[in-house]
Design an enzyme around this catalytic site. Structure first.
Site, mmCIF file in Angstrom:
data_model
loop_
_atom_site.group_PDB
_atom_site.id
_atom_site.type_symbol
_atom_site.label_atom_id
_atom_site.label_comp_id
_atom_site.label_asym_id
_atom_site.label_seq_id
_atom_site.Cartn_x
_atom_site.Cartn_y
_atom_site.Cartn_z
ATOM 1 C CE LYS A 104 -3.113 2.491 3.120
ATOM 2 N NZ LYS A 104 -3.799 2.480 4.424
ATOM 3 C CD GLN B 242 5.701 8.597 5.776
ATOM 4 O OE1 GLN B 242 5.265 9.428 6.547
ATOM 5 N NE2 GLN B 242 5.336 7.321 5.809
ATOM 6 C CB VAL C 165 -12.636 -15.029 29.811
ATOM 7 C CG1 VAL C 165 -12.835 -14.215 31.085
ATOM 8 C CG2 VAL C 165 -11.177 -15.430 29.659
ATOM 9 C CB ILE D 223 -3.191 -2.343 12.595
ATOM 10 C CG1 ILE D 223 -4.259 -3.436 12.403
ATOM 11 C CG2 ILE D 223 -1.809 -2.946 12.721
ATOM 12 C CD1 ILE D 223 -4.264 -4.096 11.057
#
Ligand code: FAD
Length: 512
Positions: A75, A163, A195, A358
């Protein structure tokens, strides 16, 4: 001393956290990850931010090894379509702006630019590579920005000096599986169980999590990676969740996994297309596309959204199963409370635009390692951690508010409403200033949130918010150097577009 960490949840957040803790601390810390088979992962989260490169390099993973196992692709940026008007598009690349005589090329574009040539195509190389569907790597594996070739080593977001020119698209489930293998091989105890109860001591701290079949699992520190359920941080500890729905419009999504008709026709970018009541993503993975429509259910029903998405990306493919998702937009007031740290969707989620989910996980786990507590759990350290997490999320929130406000579109009730929705004071000031001049690091959201001023300017200019003019100083500077820089950039872009293989060709070479 903290010796054991219990992570509840085995989605991207759980396994990124487990593998990072092992990469950081090795055997000095015991890590247990509990994952329910009854509750599936969210199944989306396929586009990333270029800084994710630090994460994989920190783990010592070679891209040629892990990327093919996760249906991964490259990407180079995001292509925004129809946000100004139908047919219009621009790129938000992973590329900083060059400068001439102390002013960025964006300033010079305002002063000298031919306005029929879009800002992004004039000031960055990446759009040329995107249009030509190029890979950022040559077939011998070398990177087109040779100065960044090789591993970034055990560096973190704080060390980011340059970058990095690309991020990844990948299959979220495959990444979780891959990282699970990595983590388990390094000693993470994997408990597949549900759980059902969180035990707390008299102070309200977590003393254990009760599972269906493995009894009570205990540790010194608990990491809540249970996704939007937020089982530990919100349900058990009662931490307050601050919704962002007052300033951001979207609260639902519908996703489809769509086989690409021509596998070789692979775009090296994410596409974000404005729709009637939101926007749609197209994320090209190696063998299929991930598609989805992020929308507000105030303006369209889930059935209508699914229909609109199917018509756009998968006409006639009624066999493809749609995944409808209700999104919890906002963040906890404190993502770390007592001995519990929430990471992933249990901590915060803004929305999928600009692919920051993310990134938030990576930022949180890096900060957890940097603020790792001792047995005393110093409240000041916890407060410092929470401040950093909150600022990163709030900065992204403001950046995304700007997307909706700055977008020229006002042709449907949804787009009309984005212009009258509550505007955070900072964003109001930023947009006001952007009418007079381009923004800089001092005038965008001032704390680390992943985006730099070039991104804010790229979005403003791309969405149609163009300052009245260039800074007056430029009229007093000889433009020869700026013209030379524009010409150099164009020549470099053309040369690279000719020399680099197609994105598909390169990825196929590492998949074979
Ligand atoms: P989940 O994937 O939901 O995992 C939760 C885990 O908790 C599961 O393993 C589940 O089994 C477990 N669990 C739950 N309850 C229990 C229990 N009682 N006992 C034991 N285990 C339990 N991010 C990006 O960076 N890029 C994107 O392009 C992007 N797109 C997105 C699109 C949408 C529509 C949405 C909603 C999110 C998107 N995100 C994106 C965010 C990204 O999906 C998440 O950040 C990422 O997947 C992490 O999810 P998670 O691990 O926190 O939660």
């Amino acid at each position: 001393m903290i010796r054991s960490v219990v992570i509840v949840g085995g989605g991207t957040a759980g396994w990124m956290s487990a593998s990072y803790l092992k990469a950081a601390f090795g055997d000095r810390i015991d890590v247990t990850l509990i994952e329910s088979q009854q509750v599936s992962r969210i199944g989306v989260g396929e586009a990333t931010f270029s800084t994710v490169r630090h994460f994989f390099d920190y783990l010592g993973l070679d891209e040629r090894e892990w990327l093919p196992k996760c249906a991964g692709s490259y990407k180079l940026g995001i292509r925004f379509e129809n946000w100004r008007k139908p047919g219009d598009y621009f790129y938000h690349p992973f590329e900083r702006l060059r400068s001439a005589d102390g002013f960025s090329l964006a300033e010079w574009w305002l002063e000298l630019g031919d306005r029929s040539q879009p800002f992004d195509q004039s000031c960055f190389i990446t759009p040329m590579l995107c249009e030509a569907k190029r890979s950022p790597r040559m077939l011998d594996g070398s990177l087109f920005v040779s100065s960044l070739d090789g591993s970034l080593g055990r560096s973190t977001l704080d060390d980011q000096r340059a970058q990095f020119p690309y991020a990844y698209h990948f299959d979220a489930d495959a990444v979780a599986r891959f990282l699970a293998e990595y983590a388990v091989a390094r000693g993470v105890r994997h408990v597949v169980d549900n759980v059902r109860e969180v035990d707390q001591d008299s102070r309200g701290w977590i003393s254990g999590v009760r599972t269906d079949e493995h009894g009570t699992v205990t540790g010194d520190l608990y990491v809540d990676c249970t996704g939007f359920r937020a089982l530990l941080i919100n349900k058990a500890l009662g931490e307050r969740f601050q919704s962002f729905e007052d300033v951001l419009p979207n609260n639902r999504a519908v996703a489809l996994r769509v086989p690409r008709e021509d596998a070789t026709d692979m775009d090296p970018y994410t596409t974000a297309t404005a729709m009637s009541a939101g926007w749609a993503w197209t994320i090209p993975l190696f063998r299929r596309n991930g598609n989805g429509y992020v929308y507000s259910d105030q303006f369209i029903t889930p059935e209508e959204a699914e229909r609109e998405l199917r018509e756009k990306v998968a006409p006639g493919r009624d066999d493809l199963v749609a995944n409808h998702i209700r999104m919890r937009i906002g963040r906890n007031e404190h993502s770390w409370k007592h001995n519990c740290v929430a990471i992933g969707l249990s901590s915060a989620f803004v929305e999928p635009l600009e692919s920051t989910g993310i990134f938030f996980i990576q930022h949180a786990i890096e900060q957890l390692v940097k603020h790792f507590p001792d047995a005393g759990f110093d409240e000041r350290t916890i407060a410092a951690y929470n401040r950093r997490i909150n600022r990163a999320v709030d900065g992204v929130k403001e950046f995304l508010v700007l997307h909706y406000r700055a977008a020229d579109r006002e042709d449907t009730p949804y787009w009309k409403e984005t212009k009258t929705r509550v505007l955070p004071e900072n964003v109001r000031e930023t947009l006001d200033l952007a009418e007079a001049q381009l923004l800089d690091e001092e005038t965008i959201y001032p704390f680390y949130h992943g985006f730099e001023s070039y991104s804010w300017n790229t979005m403003n200019l791309g969405l149609g918010r163009i300052p009245r003019g260039a800074r007056p100083a430029l009229r007093h500077i000889d433009p020869a150097n700026a013209r030379a820089e524009f010409a150099k950039l164009k020549a470099e872009g053309e040369e690279m577009a000719a020399a680099l293989p197609s994105c598909y060709e390169y990825l196929k070479s590492i998949n074979d």
